[in-house]
Design a protein around this motif. Sequence first.
Motif, PDB file in Angstrom:
ATOM      1  N   SER A  68       6.418  11.909   6.834  1.00 48.07           N
ATOM      2  CA  SER A  68       4.668  11.921   6.290  1.00 48.07           C
ATOM      3  C   SER A  68       4.090  11.829   4.840  1.00 48.07           C
ATOM      4  O   SER A  68       5.762  10.424   4.421  1.00 48.07           O
ATOM      5  CB  SER A  68       4.662  13.299   5.904  1.00 48.07           C
ATOM      6  OG  SER A  68       5.552  13.449   4.688  1.00 48.07           O
ATOM      7  N   ASN A  69       3.347  11.357   4.254  1.00 50.50           N
ATOM      8  CA  ASN A  69       2.769  10.895   3.463  1.00 50.50           C
ATOM      9  C   ASN A  69       3.165  11.221   2.029  1.00 50.50           C
ATOM     10  O   ASN A  69       2.509  12.200   1.690  1.00 50.50           O
ATOM     11  CB  ASN A  69       1.392  10.056   3.388  1.00 50.50           C
ATOM     12  CG  ASN A  69       0.542   9.004   2.205  1.00 50.50           C
ATOM     13  OD1 ASN A  69       1.407   8.779   1.205  1.00 50.50           O
ATOM     14  ND2 ASN A  69      -0.201   8.542   3.053  1.00 50.50           N
ATOM     15  N   HIS A 104      -0.291  11.707  -0.259  1.00 55.31           N
ATOM     16  CA  HIS A 104      -0.678  12.459  -0.847  1.00 55.31           C
ATOM     17  C   HIS A 104      -0.516  14.285  -0.780  1.00 55.31           C
ATOM     18  O   HIS A 104      -1.007  15.033  -1.587  1.00 55.31           O
ATOM     19  CB  HIS A 104      -1.090  12.968   0.981  1.00 55.31           C
ATOM     20  CG  HIS A 104      -2.647  11.850   1.431  1.00 55.31           C
ATOM     21  ND1 HIS A 104      -3.623  11.641   0.460  1.00 55.31           N
ATOM     22  CD2 HIS A 104      -1.880  10.521   1.614  1.00 55.31           C
ATOM     23  CE1 HIS A 104      -4.071  10.158   0.556  1.00 55.31           C
ATOM     24  NE2 HIS A 104      -3.186  10.007   1.664  1.00 55.31           N
ATOM     25  N   SER A 159       5.318   4.357   1.600  1.00 55.60           N
ATOM     26  CA  SER A 159       5.944   5.565   1.848  1.00 55.60           C
ATOM     27  C   SER A 159       6.773   5.273   3.761  1.00 55.60           C
ATOM     28  O   SER A 159       7.815   6.346   3.977  1.00 55.60           O
ATOM     29  CB  SER A 159       5.014   7.011   2.985  1.00 55.60           C
ATOM     30  OG  SER A 159       5.289   8.151   3.213  1.00 55.60           O
ATOM     31  N   GLU A 160       6.312   4.494   4.059  1.00 61.98           N
ATOM     32  CA  GLU A 160       7.266   4.176   5.427  1.00 61.98           C
ATOM     33  C   GLU A 160       8.611   3.642   5.777  1.00 61.98           C
ATOM     34  O   GLU A 160       9.765   3.888   5.764  1.00 61.98           O
ATOM     35  CB  GLU A 160       6.135   3.356   6.591  1.00 61.98           C
ATOM     36  CG  GLU A 160       5.190   3.977   7.361  1.00 61.98           C
ATOM     37  CD  GLU A 160       4.251   2.985   7.927  1.00 61.98           C
ATOM     38  OE1 GLU A 160       4.365   1.889   7.792  1.00 61.98           O
ATOM     39  OE2 GLU A 160       2.833   3.241   8.499  1.00 61.98           O
ATOM     40  N   SER A 197       0.751  -1.090   0.416  1.00 64.77           N
ATOM     41  CA  SER A 197      -0.014   0.502  -0.055  1.00 64.77           C
ATOM     42  C   SER A 197       0.785   1.267  -0.208  1.00 64.77           C
ATOM     43  O   SER A 197       2.112   1.554   0.482  1.00 64.77           O
ATOM     44  CB  SER A 197      -1.146   0.259   1.468  1.00 64.77           C
ATOM     45  OG  SER A 197       0.157   0.138   2.031  1.00 64.77           O
ATOM     46  N   MET A 198       0.276   2.947  -0.257  1.00 62.15           N
ATOM     47  CA  MET A 198       0.825   3.807  -0.220  1.00 62.15           C
ATOM     48  C   MET A 198       1.320   4.262   0.749  1.00 62.15           C
ATOM     49  O   MET A 198       2.646   3.942   1.237  1.00 62.15           O
ATOM     50  CB  MET A 198       0.120   4.459  -0.059  1.00 62.15           C
ATOM     51  CG  MET A 198      -0.079   4.413  -2.313  1.00 62.15           C
ATOM     52  SD  MET A 198      -1.442   6.152  -2.732  1.00 62.15           S
ATOM     53  CE  MET A 198      -2.642   6.127  -3.980  1.00 62.15           C
ATOM     54  N   ASN A 199       0.590   3.673   2.071  1.00 60.50           N
ATOM     55  CA  ASN A 199       1.475   3.996   3.328  1.00 60.50           C
ATOM     56  C   ASN A 199       2.704   3.186   3.843  1.00 60.50           C
ATOM     57  O   ASN A 199       3.500   3.599   4.056  1.00 60.50           O
ATOM     58  CB  ASN A 199       0.211   3.161   4.327  1.00 60.50           C
ATOM     59  CG  ASN A 199      -0.832   5.057   4.907  1.00 60.50           C
ATOM     60  OD1 ASN A 199      -0.773   6.016   3.854  1.00 60.50           O
ATOM     61  ND2 ASN A 199      -2.503   4.679   4.511  1.00 60.50           N
ATOM     62  N   THR A 200       2.077   2.067   3.704  1.00 61.85           N
ATOM     63  CA  THR A 200       3.279   0.972   3.787  1.00 61.85           C
ATOM     64  C   THR A 200       5.224   1.542   3.242  1.00 61.85           C
ATOM     65  O   THR A 200       6.135   0.830   3.905  1.00 61.85           O
ATOM     66  CB  THR A 200       3.440  -0.287   4.054  1.00 61.85           C
ATOM     67  OG1 THR A 200       2.755  -1.051   2.379  1.00 61.85           O
ATOM     68  CG2 THR A 200       2.372  -0.864   4.755  1.00 61.85           C
TER      69      THR A 200
END
Length: 150
Positions: A35-36, A39, A28-29, A23-26
């Motif tokens: 931050s994301n 976005h 980005s992490e 996913s985008m969140n993982t």
Amino acid sequence: MARKLKAYQTSLGLFGLAIAAPSMNTGSESLGADSNLFHQGAAKKSEDPDVIAATTVAPGVALKRPVGSSGKFKENAELPAGLAIDDSWKKAYRKSPSRKVQKHLKRAADHAADRKAALAFEKERKHRDRERAKEEATRTKGARVSPARR
């Protein structure tokens, strides 16, 4: 069942980064961002088959390549060796002081010159006063001596 991996790409600093994440969140992490990035518009999903192939070989690992190059993404990428160090940009950003600053500097210089002249005048005035006091003392000393002693 494991989630399908997607390839994400961003440009941070001197390197372009690519990562395979579910996913985008993982993603980005995994890139180490606080931050994301997606976005903010700094990262995007990649549709390039070469990027997808490179990232799926090492999922969750940030692969990099020098920004602006079209080379392959690698885990330990190096910057190109033939980069020319050019300082010509400094001339474009070096500005002469604005008129307001120039005026202030001129006033400061004039003020310093005036102050120096005033100090010199005051020093000379004190010197003249001391000389006059000495002359006056010798005149009064000469006038006090009685005529018989002369």
